[in-house]
Motif scaffolding. Sequence first.
Motif, PDB file in Angstrom:
ATOM      1  N   PRO A 161      42.884  33.250  33.925  1.00  0.00           N
ATOM      2  CA  PRO A 161      42.301  33.880  35.109  1.00  0.00           C
ATOM      3  C   PRO A 161      41.213  33.038  35.764  1.00  0.00           C
ATOM      4  CG  PRO A 161      41.554  34.975  33.111  1.00  0.00           C
ATOM      5  CD  PRO A 161      42.669  34.058  32.706  1.00  0.00           C
ATOM      6  N   ALA A 162      40.505  32.244  34.962  1.00  0.00           N
ATOM      7  CA  ALA A 162      39.474  31.390  35.537  1.00  0.00           C
ATOM      8  C   ALA A 162      40.080  30.323  36.440  1.00  0.00           C
ATOM      9  CB  ALA A 162      38.642  30.739  34.433  1.00  0.00           C
ATOM     10  N   GLU A 163      41.218  29.780  36.058  1.00  0.00           N
ATOM     11  CA  GLU A 163      41.869  28.785  36.900  1.00  0.00           C
ATOM     12  C   GLU A 163      42.477  29.429  38.142  1.00  0.00           C
ATOM     13  OE1 GLU A 163      41.527  25.528  36.598  1.00  0.00           O
ATOM     14  OE2 GLU A 163      40.191  26.148  34.979  1.00  0.00           O
ATOM     15  N   GLN A 164      42.927  30.677  38.030  1.00  0.00           N
ATOM     16  CA  GLN A 164      43.415  31.379  39.218  1.00  0.00           C
ATOM     17  C   GLN A 164      42.276  31.595  40.208  1.00  0.00           C
ATOM     18  OE1 GLN A 164      45.363  34.554  36.704  1.00  0.00           O
ATOM     19  NE2 GLN A 164      46.927  34.392  38.287  1.00  0.00           N
ATOM     20  N   LEU A 165      41.093  31.888  39.693  1.00  0.00           N
ATOM     21  CA  LEU A 165      39.910  32.013  40.545  1.00  0.00           C
ATOM     22  C   LEU A 165      39.517  30.682  41.156  1.00  0.00           C
ATOM     23  CD1 LEU A 165      37.262  33.270  41.635  1.00  0.00           C
ATOM     24  CD2 LEU A 165      36.306  32.989  39.336  1.00  0.00           C
ATOM     25  N   ARG A 166      39.619  29.605  40.397  1.00  0.00           N
ATOM     26  CA  ARG A 166      39.105  28.313  40.836  1.00  0.00           C
ATOM     27  C   ARG A 166      39.741  27.840  42.144  1.00  0.00           C
ATOM     28  NH1 ARG A 166      36.244  25.092  37.844  1.00  0.00           N
ATOM     29  NH2 ARG A 166      37.008  26.021  35.895  1.00  0.00           N
ATOM     30  N   TYR A 167      41.013  28.119  42.336  1.00  0.00           N
ATOM     31  CA  TYR A 167      41.698  27.643  43.544  1.00  0.00           C
ATOM     32  C   TYR A 167      40.991  28.148  44.807  1.00  0.00           C
ATOM     33  CZ  TYR A 167      45.185  26.849  47.133  1.00  0.00           C
ATOM     34  OH  TYR A 167      45.817  26.454  48.297  1.00  0.00           O
ATOM     35  N   VAL A 168      40.760  29.457  44.897  1.00  0.00           N
ATOM     36  CA  VAL A 168      40.097  30.014  46.077  1.00  0.00           C
ATOM     37  C   VAL A 168      38.620  29.634  46.102  1.00  0.00           C
ATOM     38  CG1 VAL A 168      39.546  32.150  47.323  1.00  0.00           C
ATOM     39  CG2 VAL A 168      41.754  31.909  46.193  1.00  0.00           C
ATOM     40  N   TYR A 169      37.989  29.637  44.949  1.00  0.00           N
ATOM     41  CA  TYR A 169      36.565  29.296  44.850  1.00  0.00           C
ATOM     42  C   TYR A 169      36.286  27.919  45.447  1.00  0.00           C
ATOM     43  CZ  TYR A 169      31.991  28.726  42.509  1.00  0.00           C
ATOM     44  OH  TYR A 169      30.656  28.533  42.223  1.00  0.00           O
ATOM     45  N   ASP A 170      37.131  26.958  45.128  1.00  0.00           N
ATOM     46  CA  ASP A 170      36.899  25.587  45.593  1.00  0.00           C
ATOM     47  C   ASP A 170      37.173  25.400  47.077  1.00  0.00           C
ATOM     48  OD1 ASP A 170      36.142  24.857  43.061  1.00  0.00           O
ATOM     49  OD2 ASP A 170      38.024  23.879  42.533  1.00  0.00           O
ATOM     50  N   LEU A 171      37.931  26.302  47.680  1.00  0.00           N
ATOM     51  CA  LEU A 171      38.228  26.200  49.110  1.00  0.00           C
ATOM     52  C   LEU A 171      37.022  26.530  49.983  1.00  0.00           C
ATOM     53  CD1 LEU A 171      41.749  27.898  49.354  1.00  0.00           C
ATOM     54  CD2 LEU A 171      41.253  25.468  49.705  1.00  0.00           C
ATOM     55  N   PHE A 172      36.060  27.286  49.439  1.00  0.00           N
ATOM     56  CA  PHE A 172      34.963  27.815  50.260  1.00  0.00           C
ATOM     57  C   PHE A 172      33.621  27.556  49.582  1.00  0.00           C
ATOM     58  CE2 PHE A 172      38.779  30.313  51.043  1.00  0.00           C
ATOM     59  CZ  PHE A 172      38.877  30.247  52.433  1.00  0.00           C
ATOM     60  N   PRO A 173      33.163  26.301  49.578  1.00  0.00           N
ATOM     61  CA  PRO A 173      31.940  25.961  48.841  1.00  0.00           C
ATOM     62  C   PRO A 173      30.667  26.553  49.427  1.00  0.00           C
ATOM     63  CG  PRO A 173      32.721  24.083  50.124  1.00  0.00           C
ATOM     64  CD  PRO A 173      33.798  25.113  50.194  1.00  0.00           C
ATOM     65  N   ASN A 174      30.720  27.074  50.655  1.00  0.00           N
ATOM     66  CA  ASN A 174      29.510  27.575  51.302  1.00  0.00           C
ATOM     67  C   ASN A 174      29.482  29.095  51.437  1.00  0.00           C
ATOM     68  OD1 ASN A 174      28.502  24.899  51.792  1.00  0.00           O
ATOM     69  ND2 ASN A 174      29.957  24.737  53.480  1.00  0.00           N
ATOM     70  N   LYS A 175      30.392  29.770  50.740  1.00  0.00           N
ATOM     71  CA  LYS A 175      30.459  31.218  50.852  1.00  0.00           C
ATOM     72  C   LYS A 175      30.185  31.893  49.504  1.00  0.00           C
ATOM     73  CE  LYS A 175      31.723  32.141  55.144  1.00  0.00           C
ATOM     74  NZ  LYS A 175      30.876  33.017  56.000  1.00  0.00           N
ATOM     75  N   PRO A 176      29.500  33.062  49.534  1.00  0.00           N
ATOM     76  CA  PRO A 176      29.446  33.852  48.299  1.00  0.00           C
ATOM     77  C   PRO A 176      30.840  34.378  47.989  1.00  0.00           C
ATOM     78  CG  PRO A 176      28.585  35.137  50.134  1.00  0.00           C
ATOM     79  CD  PRO A 176      28.848  33.754  50.665  1.00  0.00           C
ATOM     80  N   MET A 177      31.147  34.486  46.704  1.00  0.00           N
ATOM     81  CA  MET A 177      32.482  34.901  46.259  1.00  0.00           C
ATOM     82  C   MET A 177      32.410  36.253  45.554  1.00  0.00           C
ATOM     83  SD  MET A 177      34.985  32.673  46.871  1.00  0.00           S
ATOM     84  CE  MET A 177      36.132  33.261  45.633  1.00  0.00           C
ATOM     85  N   MET A 178      33.501  36.980  45.673  1.00  0.00           N
ATOM     86  CA  MET A 178      33.625  38.282  45.033  1.00  0.00           C
ATOM     87  C   MET A 178      35.015  38.384  44.415  1.00  0.00           C
ATOM     88  SD  MET A 178      33.328  42.041  46.912  1.00  0.00           S
ATOM     89  CE  MET A 178      31.631  41.736  47.409  1.00  0.00           C
ATOM     90  N   ILE A 179      35.104  38.965  43.240  1.00  0.00           N
ATOM     91  CA  ILE A 179      36.400  39.326  42.669  1.00  0.00           C
ATOM     92  C   ILE A 179      36.525  40.833  42.872  1.00  0.00           C
ATOM     93  CG2 ILE A 179      37.856  39.337  40.619  1.00  0.00           C
ATOM     94  CD1 ILE A 179      36.130  36.977  39.605  1.00  0.00           C
ATOM     95  N   CYS A 180      37.263  41.208  43.905  1.00  0.00           N
ATOM     96  CA  CYS A 180      37.319  42.616  44.309  1.00  0.00           C
ATOM     97  C   CYS A 180      38.095  43.474  43.320  1.00  0.00           C
ATOM     98  CB  CYS A 180      37.947  42.744  45.694  1.00  0.00           C
ATOM     99  SG  CYS A 180      36.918  42.092  47.011  1.00  0.00           S
ATOM    100  N   GLU A 181      39.075  42.884  42.654  1.00  0.00           N
ATOM    101  CA  GLU A 181      39.839  43.598  41.638  1.00  0.00           C
ATOM    102  C   GLU A 181      40.172  42.617  40.518  1.00  0.00           C
ATOM    103  OE1 GLU A 181      43.326  45.562  43.148  1.00  0.00           O
ATOM    104  OE2 GLU A 181      42.303  46.231  44.975  1.00  0.00           O
ATOM    105  N   TYR A 182      39.822  42.999  39.304  1.00  0.00           N
ATOM    106  CA  TYR A 182      40.282  42.247  38.135  1.00  0.00           C
ATOM    107  C   TYR A 182      40.611  43.243  37.033  1.00  0.00           C
ATOM    108  CZ  TYR A 182      40.871  39.325  34.120  1.00  0.00           C
ATOM    109  OH  TYR A 182      41.410  38.742  33.002  1.00  0.00           O
ATOM    110  N   ALA A 183      41.641  42.948  36.272  1.00  0.00           N
ATOM    111  CA  ALA A 183      41.982  43.732  35.088  1.00  0.00           C
ATOM    112  C   ALA A 183      42.946  42.928  34.239  1.00  0.00           C
ATOM    113  CB  ALA A 183      42.592  45.081  35.459  1.00  0.00           C
ATOM    114  N   ALA A 184      43.084  43.332  32.991  1.00  0.00           N
ATOM    115  CA  ALA A 184      44.034  42.716  32.074  1.00  0.00           C
ATOM    116  C   ALA A 184      44.827  43.827  31.389  1.00  0.00           C
ATOM    117  CB  ALA A 184      43.311  41.859  31.034  1.00  0.00           C
ATOM    118  N   THR A 185      46.061  43.520  31.057  1.00  0.00           N
ATOM    119  CA  THR A 185      46.982  44.509  30.499  1.00  0.00           C
ATOM    120  C   THR A 185      46.546  44.970  29.109  1.00  0.00           C
ATOM    121  OG1 THR A 185      48.802  43.446  31.690  1.00  0.00           O
ATOM    122  CG2 THR A 185      49.392  44.950  29.906  1.00  0.00           C
ATOM    123  N   ILE A 186      46.283  46.271  28.979  1.00  0.00           N
ATOM    124  CA  ILE A 186      45.982  46.882  27.690  1.00  0.00           C
ATOM    125  C   ILE A 186      47.280  47.288  26.985  1.00  0.00           C
ATOM    126  CG2 ILE A 186      44.702  48.737  26.541  1.00  0.00           C
ATOM    127  CD1 ILE A 186      42.916  46.846  28.137  1.00  0.00           C
TER     128      ILE A 186
END
Length: 295
Positions: free
Chosen positions: A214-239
Motif C-alpha cells: 500500500p505504501a508503494e500504491q500511495l507513492r505514485y500519487v504522492y510523488d506527482l504533487f510535491p507542493n500539495k498536502p496529501m490525504m488518504i480519504c479511504e484505506y482498509a485491508a481485508t479482514i
Amino acid sequence: MKKLLSSVVWGFAFLLLLTANTWATSLGKFAPDHGCYIGAFIELDYNVQGDIGSYEALTKKKHASYFTYVGYGRPFPKAWVEKLKSHGAVPQIAFEPNNGLDEVKDDDYLRDWARDAARARVPIFLRWASEMNGPWTAWSKDPAKYIEKFRLMTKIMREEAPNVAMVWCPFAEPQGNIMSYYPGDEWVDWVAVNIYSVYINDGDVNRPAFEKDPAEQLRYVYDLFPNKPMMICEYAATIESKGAGLSTVEFAVNKMTRMYDALKTDFPRVGAIYWFSWDTIRGKKANNNYSFLAD
C-alpha cells in the motif's frame, strides 16, 4: 487530569481554527504543520452503527475526523455534522454526482448547499466526485467535463463557504489516466488517493493481490504533487475474504501496520488518513470485511 488537559488543548486548537483570519498553514488549507489526522468511516459498521463514542472507546483513539457520503441532489448533512462537532471532530464529505455530471450547475441547490456548509462553522474537507479515474463511477467518462465541474464546485465553495477545503481524490489504480482529470493546482486544496489492501481482486481467486504494497500504491500519487498536502480519504485491508473463503486477519494487520508506519517515515505531507470500517460481505455490496472491530 490528562483527559481534561487533552480536552482543553483540543478545544483551544479548534477555536483557533474557527476564528483565524485564514485557515491555511504553510502547506495548505487546514493541513497540520506536522503529524497526521486520523479518521474513519463508521456509519455502516455493524459494531458501532455510527456512534463515535463507542468507536473511540473500542479503538482507544480520539479521532480528528470522520467521513460520510452525500449524493448530489441531497441536502447538506446538518445533523451528521453536528454529531461530529459534539465530539470535537471535523467532517470529510464525499459529495457524489451519481446521475452524472450534467446535473451539476451553478443553481439554487448548489448555492444553498454551500451556504449550509458555511453555516456549520466547522472546517470541512469536501471530496468532490472521487475515483474519477475508475470506470465504475458515473463521472469518469469525460475528463474535460469533470475538470469543468470540479472548478465550478471550487468557485462556488470559495464564494459561499470559505470553511471548505476542496479535495481531489483518484483511486490508486489505474494510474495511467489520473492526470487527465486534474483540475490544476489553483483549484485543489488537497490531493488525495483511495487505497485498499485486498487479498484477492473482485473476489476472484485467480486474481491475487496480497503482495501489493500500500505504501508503494500511495507513492505514485504522492510523488506527482510535491507542493500539495496529501490525504488518504479511504484505506482498509481485508479482514475476511469472501472469494477466498478465508479469515485474513494477519494479512490485514500486516498491511495496516505497513501503511500507517510508512506515513511516519516516508510520507510527511500526508496530513490525514481514514479507515473504511465496514463489512461489505454482510452488507452484500462486495467481497471483503474491512471492519477490524469484528475481530
